[in-house]
Design an enzyme around this catalytic site. Structure first.
Site, mmCIF file in Angstrom:
data_model
loop_
_atom_site.group_PDB
_atom_site.id
_atom_site.type_symbol
_atom_site.label_atom_id
_atom_site.label_comp_id
_atom_site.label_asym_id
_atom_site.label_seq_id
_atom_site.Cartn_x
_atom_site.Cartn_y
_atom_site.Cartn_z
ATOM 1 N N GLY A 171 0.743 -1.141 0.360
ATOM 2 C CA GLY A 171 -0.132 0.171 -0.049
ATOM 3 C C GLY A 171 0.857 1.233 -0.024
ATOM 4 C CB CYS A 172 4.171 2.163 0.793
ATOM 5 S SG CYS A 172 3.749 1.929 2.407
#
Length: 138
Positions: A49-50
């Site tokens: 998610g980064c």
């Protein structure tokens, strides 16, 4: 509920009027953080998610809700390393029970990060916070 280390960061941010100065301070926090041993840069510690590559390695001392939480982290982006350093200041040294009580959105909002991070960076910070909270909830 914020640690003394996080309060120091918040106090410094209050004195930095310009967001560019704050941004540089975040980068300096990241530079001061010890790098994560490459042996721990594995899929199990990678945070999904980064936008940048991020690894968080939890270190828990003791057992049960009174166990003390800490973590090591790293990223391939300097600003993200700084964000990891800020999260470390926010969470390190708390008990597992206390980690779940931290309102990360509120505390990080005190630094003005919400208004100045890109949507991708904000999503990455949320993903890191969720990883920290999930480890502490075990």
């Amino acid at each position: 509920m914020a640690s003394a280390a996080f309060e120091d960061i918040a106090e410094t941010f209050e004195f930095l009027d310009d967001w560019e100065d704050r941004y540089r301070h975040v980068i300096e926090l990241g530079k001061a953080m010890p790098p994560l041993d490459p042996a721990f840069k594995v899929p199990a510690t990678k945070v999904d998610g980064c936008a940048s590559q991020v690894w968080l390695r939890p270190v828990v001392s003791g057992q049960g809700p009174a166990a003390v939480f800490d973590f090591q982290g790293d990223s391939d982006a300097m600003i993200v390393r700084g964000l990891i350093a800020i999260l470390h200041a926010l969470y390190a040294g708390l008990t597992l029970a206390q980690v779940g009580q931290v309102d990360a959105g509120f505390e990080l909002g005190r630094l003005g990060l919400n208004e100045h991070l890109s949507a991708q960076r904000s999503n990455g910070v949320r993903a890191m916070v969720e990883r920290i909270r999930s480890v502490a909830a075990v």
